[in-house]
Write an enzyme that holds these catalytic residues in place. Structure first.
Site, PDB file in Angstrom:
ATOM      1  N   LYS A   1      10.085  24.553  53.791  1.00 14.59           N
ATOM      2  CA  LYS A   1      10.585  24.680  55.157  1.00 14.59           C
ATOM      3  C   LYS A   1      10.497  23.358  55.906  1.00 14.59           C
ATOM      4  O   LYS A   1      11.377  23.007  56.678  1.00 14.59           O
ATOM      5  CB  LYS A   1       9.745  25.753  55.864  1.00 14.59           C
TER       6      LYS A   1
ATOM      7  N   ARG B   1       5.497  26.017  53.710  1.00 14.90           N
ATOM      8  CA  ARG B   1       5.605  24.569  53.532  1.00 14.90           C
ATOM      9  C   ARG B   1       5.755  24.159  52.066  1.00 14.90           C
ATOM     10  O   ARG B   1       6.070  23.004  51.771  1.00 14.90           O
ATOM     11  CB  ARG B   1       4.359  23.875  54.101  1.00 14.90           C
TER      12      ARG B   1
ATOM     13  N   CYS C   1       3.910  20.734  51.456  1.00 16.34           N
ATOM     14  CA  CYS C   1       2.468  20.931  51.280  1.00 16.34           C
ATOM     15  C   CYS C   1       1.754  21.329  52.578  1.00 16.34           C
ATOM     16  O   CYS C   1       1.977  20.733  53.621  1.00 16.34           O
ATOM     17  CB  CYS C   1       1.778  19.695  50.722  1.00 16.34           C
TER      18      CYS C   1
ATOM     19  N   ASN D   1      -1.256  15.971  51.724  1.00 15.06           N
ATOM     20  CA  ASN D   1       0.163  16.190  51.976  1.00 15.06           C
ATOM     21  C   ASN D   1       0.783  14.823  52.231  1.00 15.06           C
ATOM     22  O   ASN D   1       0.361  14.112  53.139  1.00 15.06           O
ATOM     23  CB  ASN D   1       0.340  17.097  53.208  1.00 15.06           C
ATOM     24  N   GLY D   2       1.789  14.474  51.414  1.00 16.13           N
ATOM     25  CA  GLY D   2       2.433  13.171  51.575  1.00 16.13           C
ATOM     26  C   GLY D   2       2.682  12.554  50.213  1.00 16.13           C
ATOM     27  O   GLY D   2       2.642  13.253  49.192  1.00 16.13           O
TER      28      GLY D   2
ATOM     29  N   GLU E   1      21.553  27.737  49.196  1.00 13.48           N
ATOM     30  CA  GLU E   1      20.097  27.530  49.111  1.00 13.48           C
ATOM     31  C   GLU E   1      19.340  28.796  48.753  1.00 13.48           C
ATOM     32  O   GLU E   1      18.254  28.725  48.207  1.00 13.48           O
ATOM     33  CB  GLU E   1      19.536  26.853  50.368  1.00 13.48           C
TER      34      GLU E   1
ATOM     35  N   GLU F   1      27.570  24.601  57.232  1.00 10.40           N
ATOM     36  CA  GLU F   1      26.310  25.323  57.364  1.00 10.40           C
ATOM     37  C   GLU F   1      26.358  26.629  56.549  1.00 10.40           C
ATOM     38  O   GLU F   1      25.385  26.993  55.894  1.00 10.40           O
ATOM     39  CB  GLU F   1      26.015  25.603  58.849  1.00 10.40           C
TER      40      GLU F   1
ATOM     41  N   HIS G   1      43.284  15.963  48.456  1.00 10.20           N
ATOM     42  CA  HIS G   1      42.945  14.619  47.956  1.00 10.20           C
ATOM     43  C   HIS G   1      41.892  14.687  46.854  1.00 10.20           C
ATOM     44  O   HIS G   1      41.023  13.833  46.762  1.00 10.20           O
ATOM     45  CB  HIS G   1      42.477  13.740  49.115  1.00 10.20           C
TER      46      HIS G   1
ATOM     47  N   TRP H   1       4.067  21.616  47.395  1.00  3.78           N
ATOM     48  CA  TRP H   1       5.477  21.389  47.042  1.00  3.78           C
ATOM     49  C   TRP H   1       5.446  20.131  46.192  1.00  3.78           C
ATOM     50  O   TRP H   1       5.133  19.047  46.677  1.00  3.78           O
ATOM     51  CB  TRP H   1       6.318  21.193  48.304  1.00  3.78           C
TER      52      TRP H   1
ATOM     53  N   LYS I   1      23.813  27.656  53.575  1.00  5.38           N
ATOM     54  CA  LYS I   1      23.034  28.903  53.647  1.00  5.38           C
ATOM     55  C   LYS I   1      23.151  29.668  52.333  1.00  5.38           C
ATOM     56  O   LYS I   1      22.172  30.103  51.755  1.00  5.38           O
ATOM     57  CB  LYS I   1      23.603  29.734  54.802  1.00  5.38           C
TER      58      LYS I   1
HETATM   59  C1  G6P Z   1      14.472  21.549  55.062  1.00  3.75           C
HETATM   60  C2  G6P Z   1      14.718  23.022  55.310  1.00  3.75           C
HETATM   61  C3  G6P Z   1      16.047  23.211  56.049  1.00  3.75           C
HETATM   62  C4  G6P Z   1      16.053  22.381  57.331  1.00  3.75           C
HETATM   63  C5  G6P Z   1      15.766  20.911  57.047  1.00  3.75           C
HETATM   64  C6  G6P Z   1      15.541  20.119  58.321  1.00  3.75           C
HETATM   65  O1  G6P Z   1      15.366  21.061  54.148  1.00  3.75           O
HETATM   66  O2  G6P Z   1      14.749  23.735  54.086  1.00  3.75           O
HETATM   67  O3  G6P Z   1      16.208  24.576  56.370  1.00  3.75           O
HETATM   68  O4  G6P Z   1      17.292  22.504  57.942  1.00  3.75           O
HETATM   69  O5  G6P Z   1      14.554  20.790  56.280  1.00  3.75           O
HETATM   70  O6  G6P Z   1      14.394  20.605  58.961  1.00  3.75           O
HETATM   71  P1  G6P Z   1      14.062  20.391  60.476  1.00  3.75           P
HETATM   72  O7  G6P Z   1      12.731  21.042  60.665  1.00  3.75           O
HETATM   73  O8  G6P Z   1      14.026  18.918  60.707  1.00  3.75           O
HETATM   74  O9  G6P Z   1      15.131  21.051  61.271  1.00  3.75           O
END
Ligand code: G6P
Length: 609
Positions: A604, A27, A2, A97-98, A492, A485, A508, A73, A489
């Site tokens: 984000k 956001r 948000c 926001n929260g 997502e 990672e 396993h 969000w 990527k």
């Molecule tokens: C969200 C984003 C990710 C990010 C994660 C941690 O899930 O979508 O891309 O890696 O938060 O965010 P930060 O700002 O703490 O690195």
């Protein structure tokens, strides 16, 4: 998570609020809304979907110079027009926001007093609560338009809330005032002589010039045109200093790029370069004597930042011989970790605002551990709260899927491992110097991988990934971190089910998934583990899998179906070897007609638990 905007000045509030919301859309983009006061009346326009839906619904004739806005969000209640913010109670509008954790109980109380709710959100309790407190505590002699009375009613309401909040509150009885308050979620105010501006991040707040103030937890701001006053939650006025903020030029511009993600991948070489140069300055501020006594390192982060920690763990142990552990922040914060004065807790976060990582920082401080923030945002809560900080100089990242921030986090963490090895004398000096030299040459290597990647990752390669329903990623040691990672990527932004496993763990359980034509992406850059990882490739191939190998080793031809070569950079290889999968993920999302900058359900910056 948000985004909040507010404006009071001489210009069109709707234009300025909408423009701010577009910048904060990273956001959250489930819905958006704007609330303004026009001729003493509250006007609220809110729509499901992107900010442009709300923008299109705003009547061109609407005239106002005071307003608040929100990009959502969803937490409580599905994305819909009615669940969008601002939420209203008669003359009061609130953006939030929260998460209000006790909202169900407050809602019940308010309903029993006759309040009718129109949304499924936690937020809606806030304006109703303020209104109820005003009407319940007003005596015959009280003036409803008295600012002090209103201010104290908000304070009373806030005391009843538990959870996290950044709030901007508008009230038609005070048509030249916005009240802000925060706990746990970020909020920034800027003011010039003629206007005041509220935003969820410093970058957006700074766009309007003037002085910038970052609100602390349990701080309240009364905001008028060109005037801001700060108070604690007991109503006592506070003196607050503005911050110094270096503006980033053109960070929001796409240039010739179709998406921010593509632009940000292309910015990896400069992000690495700036970080390698910049970390040296950060090291001057570290407390050498305390670091020398460290016996244990715990790396904490979420999502991509967690994977950067996973990668750094191997490097830290190798260089410094200090036992190092990695934890997802949401687990760490509730795990009662065995840490103390001789533990270094490294908080990794691009935004510096992630709620779980911030809570992990608080816990580490409470347990008296030494804390180090590895952050991309110098003015964030995590950057400001830790004992010391290393800044990744990736500049603003807008695409939800992190790219250049990850490469920069690796550079910062590997550099820190070298610094620690140096002060603890756990590595020969010539090896340290050679690695420092290699770090300086990394931007060139990364540029070559990006240029060749954008050239050779064509539709034939994307076809391998695009229509898959599930893809397995394998790697050992540091390659497992990169595989994790890479898997995140791709999943997502393409919505393909991807998961990463340590190659040796395959037999396993996970190998049961393998059937004819199952796609396996294998990372293999650590020569010491080559034969072991090769065994896993043969095992999946024997069961019909297609293997896409990303490697800098010479592999026997029968071990793979496709091979993607990356440079030999020894232990620094992950900084370059992740790039092909960043590009493949981006191009696969585009081929599937998914917006890679704003994938569904994600945000984000995750400022709620
Ligand atoms: C969200 C984003 C990710 C990010 C994660 C941690 O899930 O979508 O891309 O890696 O938060 O965010 P930060 O700002 O703490 O690195």
């Amino acid at each position: 998570m948000c985004g909040i905007i507010g404006y009071i000045g001489n210009d069109s509030a709707t234009d300025i609020v909408v423009d701010g919301l577009k910048k904060l859309e990273y956001r959250g983009y489930d819905s958006a809304g704007v609330g303004v006061i026009e001729d003493g009346k509250l006007r609220v326009i809110k729509k499901k979907g992107r900010v442009k839906n709300t923008e299109e619904a705003i009547p061109k004739t609407l005239k106002s110079t005071i307003g608040i806005g929100h990009t959502r969000w969803a937490t409580h209640g599905a994305p819909s027009d009615k669940n969008s913010h601002p939420h209203i109670s008669q003359n009061i509008a609130v953006v939030h926001n929260g998460i209000i954790e006790n909202y169900a109980c407050l809602k019940k109380e308010l309903e029993s007093e006759g309040v009718v709710f129109t949304s499924e959100t936690d937020t809606e309790v806030i304006p109703h609560l303020i209104n109820k407190i005003i009407s319940n505590s007003m005596s015959d002699t009280d003036n409803i338009k008295c600012e002090i009375f209103y201010f104290h009613s908000i304070l009373k309401a806030i005391r009843k809330l538990s959870g996290s909040y950044a709030l901007a509150i508008l009230n038609t009885d005070f048509p030249d005032l916005i009240v802000c308050v925060k706990r746990g979620s970020p909020l920034v105010v800027s003011k010039s002589n003629t206007a005041s501006f509220i935003a969820s991040d410093v970058g957006v707040a700074s766009k309007h010039g003037g002085e910038i103030f970052i609100l602390d937890d349990d701080e309240l701001a009364l905001i008028k045109k060109g005037e801001v006053n700060f108070f604690d939650t007991r109503g006592r006025e506070k003196k607050k200093n503005s911050i110094v903020y270096e503006k980033e030029e053109n960070s929001d511009e796409l240039g010739n790029n179709a998406h921010h993600m593509l632009k940000e991948i292309k910015e990896i070489p400069s992000a690495i370069h700036e970080t390698v140069i910049g970390v040296k300055k950060c090291f001057f501020n570290l407390e050498k004597n305390k670091l020398k006594k460290i016996k244990k390192i715990v790396l904490v982060g979420c999502g991509t930042a967690y994977h950067a920690g996973l990668s750094a763990k191997t490097v830290l142990e190798k260089f410094t011989k200090i036992p190092s552990y990695v934890e997802v922040a949401s687990e760490f914060r509730y795990s009662n970790p065995l840490i103390g004065k001789e533990t270094l807790v490294v908080l990794i976060s691009q935004s510096g605002e992630t709620a779980d990582t911030l809570a992990a920082l608080e816990l580490a401080k409470k347990k008296r551990a030494l804390t180090l923030a590895v952050v991309n945002n110098t003015t964030s809560a995590i950057a400001l709260g830790a004992d010391s900080r290393i800044i990744t100089r990736a500049k603003k990242e807008i695409a939800v899927a992190s790219t250049k921030a990850y490469n920069s986090q690796l550079v910062a963490l590997y550099s820190f491992a070298l610094y620690l090895a140096d002060i603890k004398q756990t590595m020969p000096q010539d090896q340290i110097n050679a690695l420092k030299e290699m770090l300086l040459n990394l931007p060139k290597a990364a540029r070559e991988v990006i240029e060749s990647g954008l050239d050779k990752i064509n539709s034939d390669i994307i076809k391998i990934f695009k229509d898959e329903k599930a893809i397995m990623f394998l790697g050992r040691g540091i390659d497992y971190a990169t595989a994790s990672e890479a898997s995140l990527k791709l999943k997502e932004i393409t919505y393909i089910h991807c998961s990463a496993y340590p190659a040796g763990e395959l037999k396993h359980g996970t190998i049961a998934l393998i059937e004819n034509n199952y796609l396996v992406v294998a990372y293999l850059t650590d020569s010491t583990l080559k034969d072991k990882t090769l065994n896993a490739l043969y095992e999946v191939k024997a069961r019909g899998a297609k293997v896409f190998a990303i490697t800098n080793q010479d592999l026997p031809k029968d071990a793979y179906d496709y091979i993607y070569e990356v440079p030999r950079l020894g232990i620094l290889s992950p900084i370059a070897s992740i790039i092909p999968m960043q590009i493949i993920s981006y191009l696969t999302a585009v081929a599937k007609e998914i917006d890679p900058d704003k994938p569904r359900n994600l945000a984000k910056s995750v400022t709620v638990e």
